[in-house]
Write an enzyme that holds these catalytic residues in place. Structure first.
Site, short mmCIF file in Angstrom:
data_model
loop_
_atom_site.label_atom_id
_atom_site.label_comp_id
_atom_site.label_asym_id
_atom_site.label_seq_id
_atom_site.Cartn_x
_atom_site.Cartn_y
_atom_site.Cartn_z
N SER A 186 0.79 -1.23 0.00
CA SER A 186 0.00 0.00 0.00
C SER A 186 0.82 1.28 0.00
O SER A 186 0.32 2.33 -0.39
CB SER A 186 -0.95 0.00 1.20
N HIS A 214 -5.60 -3.89 -1.80
CA HIS A 214 -5.37 -2.88 -2.84
C HIS A 214 -5.36 -3.45 -4.26
O HIS A 214 -5.20 -2.70 -5.22
CB HIS A 214 -4.07 -2.12 -2.58
N LYS A 244 -12.42 -0.29 -0.20
CA LYS A 244 -11.57 0.48 -1.12
C LYS A 244 -12.23 0.51 -2.50
O LYS A 244 -13.15 1.30 -2.71
CB LYS A 244 -10.16 -0.10 -1.12
N1 PMP Z 1 -5.14 -4.98 4.53
C1 PMP Z 1 -4.46 -4.07 3.80
C2 PMP Z 1 -3.32 -4.52 2.96
C3 PMP Z 1 -4.86 -2.72 3.81
O1 PMP Z 1 -4.22 -1.81 3.09
C4 PMP Z 1 -5.98 -2.35 4.60
C5 PMP Z 1 -6.50 -0.91 4.65
N2 PMP Z 1 -5.59 0.07 4.87
C6 PMP Z 1 -6.62 -3.32 5.35
C7 PMP Z 1 -6.19 -4.63 5.29
C8 PMP Z 1 -7.79 -2.98 6.22
O2 PMP Z 1 -8.95 -2.91 5.46
P1 PMP Z 1 -10.25 -2.20 6.05
O3 PMP Z 1 -10.06 -0.73 5.88
O4 PMP Z 1 -11.36 -2.76 5.24
O5 PMP Z 1 -10.34 -2.59 7.48
#
Ligand code: PMP
Length: 397
Positions: A186, A214, A244
């Protein structure tokens, strides 16, 4: 009344964060989280959301949420195993399974929750987990919760992964060994080397786990990183988020029917936390229908991402190792990165500074998240601001 020891802990630590420029002030948006946002009465081009396809603001999703809320109510009423499973939850999971090409899917309240749920449901103190050093915080926490031995490998370094897998297997110490990785990282936008990871997993009998927060909706025609590499039958766990590209909230685990049956009886956020509300589930269903039926939003996203990345490179900036729409503009020094982001804000562009400890020291960057619903004018406005500020700070000439 706050106890004295708590009060001094809070004051000292908050002051230290502020003194080191690490205290994040949270601003509230006066309106929707779209391609343009309003803060303190000012409009800014928004390059900070994960709303990749613009679905968070899509009328079809909003209408679906309204209809389901009218029909089923505002909340789902209970934990799913008690009586909180609505027909809508089942419909969403069936659609997601078809979309991902797996036997079954189980939805959770967030992507973060999925990692809390799924890792500890199968891994325990007698096991080991090989984890990429840049994996998301929720993977790190999920691994800790499992109490398995965590062995970190250098970021996407397949030689290191192979050696550590070999060593872990040869030690004879562990019952199960898992390799776990983000599909798309990310902070840099690079893609995990899944074909090599699958090879290593086959050689050393590793369980494979990909968190594709992502990649879903972005790669592989929308189905994600695993599909992008044609590896759907080789990955045991695929984690996705509904917050997302899908534009709503929630997360899911996609895998075999047996895995999902096990998670239903052993994963604690599923067993002990109330299910997603009907409005959110219906909006997710509408989003999956859109993703399934057309590639239009994905191609707009990629066109916009290429435009922004080429524009930044032409100006003399580096966008690092990205292979996806995540567009870091590499600055380096932490203070310079913060100043750059602040100047962008003053010039009408909202793009966050990402600095240590989120990324290694000296690799500060302003992270830009182009979406399918940015217009060329908006992206040009952002590029103009990058050019002005880059020259002003002596970063480009
Ligand atoms: N896993 C990854 C790789 C993420 O980038 C994120 C969000 N930043 C999450 C999990 C968490 O997802 P959520 O916002 O749906 O809790």
């Amino acid at each position: 009344m706050t106890s004295r020891s708590l009060a001094s802990f809070l004051t000292e630590n908050l002051e230290a964060l502020k003194a080191n420029g690490l205290y994040n002030t949270i601003q509230s948006l006066e309106g929707p989280n779209g391609p343009v946002i309003t803060i303190d009465g000012r409009e800014l081009v928004n390059l900070s959301s994960n709303n990749y396809l613009g679905l968070a603001n899509d009328d079809r999703l909003k209408q679906a949420a309204i209809r389901a809320t009218e029909q089923y109510g505002a909340g789902s009423g209970a934990v799913r195993t008690i009586n909180g499973t609505l027909q809508l939850h089942v419909e969403l999971e069936e659609k997601l399974a078809k979309f991902k090409g797996t036997e079954a899917v189980l939805s959770y309240q967030s992507g973060f929750n999925c990692n809390m749920a799924a890792i500890s449901a199968v891994m325990g103190p007698q096991d080991a987990i090989l984890s990429d050093e840049l994996n998301h915080a929720s993977i790190i926490d999920g691994c800790r919760l499992s109490r398995a031995k965590v062995i970190r490998y250098s970021h996407s370094d397949m030689e290191d992964l192979r050696n550590k897998a070999k060593e872990a297997r040869a030690s004879g110490q562990y019952e199960k060994i898992m390799v776990i990785t983000d599909g798309v990282f990310s902070m840099d936008g690079d893609i995990a080397k899944l074909p090599e990871i699958v090879d290593i997993a086959e050689q050393f009998d590793l369980i494979t786990y990909v968190d594709d927060a992502h990649g879903s909706g972005v790669l592989g025609g929308g189905a994600g990183t695993v599909k992008h590499f044609g590896l759907s039958h080789k990955i045991d766990f695929q984690i996705g988020t509904l917050s997302k590209a899908v534009g709503v909230v929630g997360g899911y685990v996609a895998g075999s029917r047996e895995l999902i049956d096990w998670l239903k009886v052993r994963s604690r956020p599923f067993l002990f936390s109330t299910a997603l509300p009907p409005g959110a589930v219906a909006a997710c269903i509408a989003a999956i229908d859109i993703l399934h039926s057309s590639q239009e939003l994905q191609s707009k996203l990629w066109d916009n991402a290429r435009y922004l990345q080429e524009g930044l490179k032409k100006l003399g900036f580096s966008v690092g190792a990205t292979e996806t729409p995540i567009t870091p503009c590499m600055i380096g020094d932490e203070a310079a990165t913060q100043t750059f982001s602040q100047r962008l804000y003053e010039e009408g562009v909202y793009a966050k500074a990402i600095v240590f400890p989120t990324v290694p020291k000296g690799t500060g960057r302003v992270r830009n998240m182009p979406t399918a619903i940015h217009t060329r004018d908006m992206l040009d406005q952002a590029l103009d601001a990058y050019e002005r500020i880059g020259r002003e700070l002596g970063l480009i000439h």
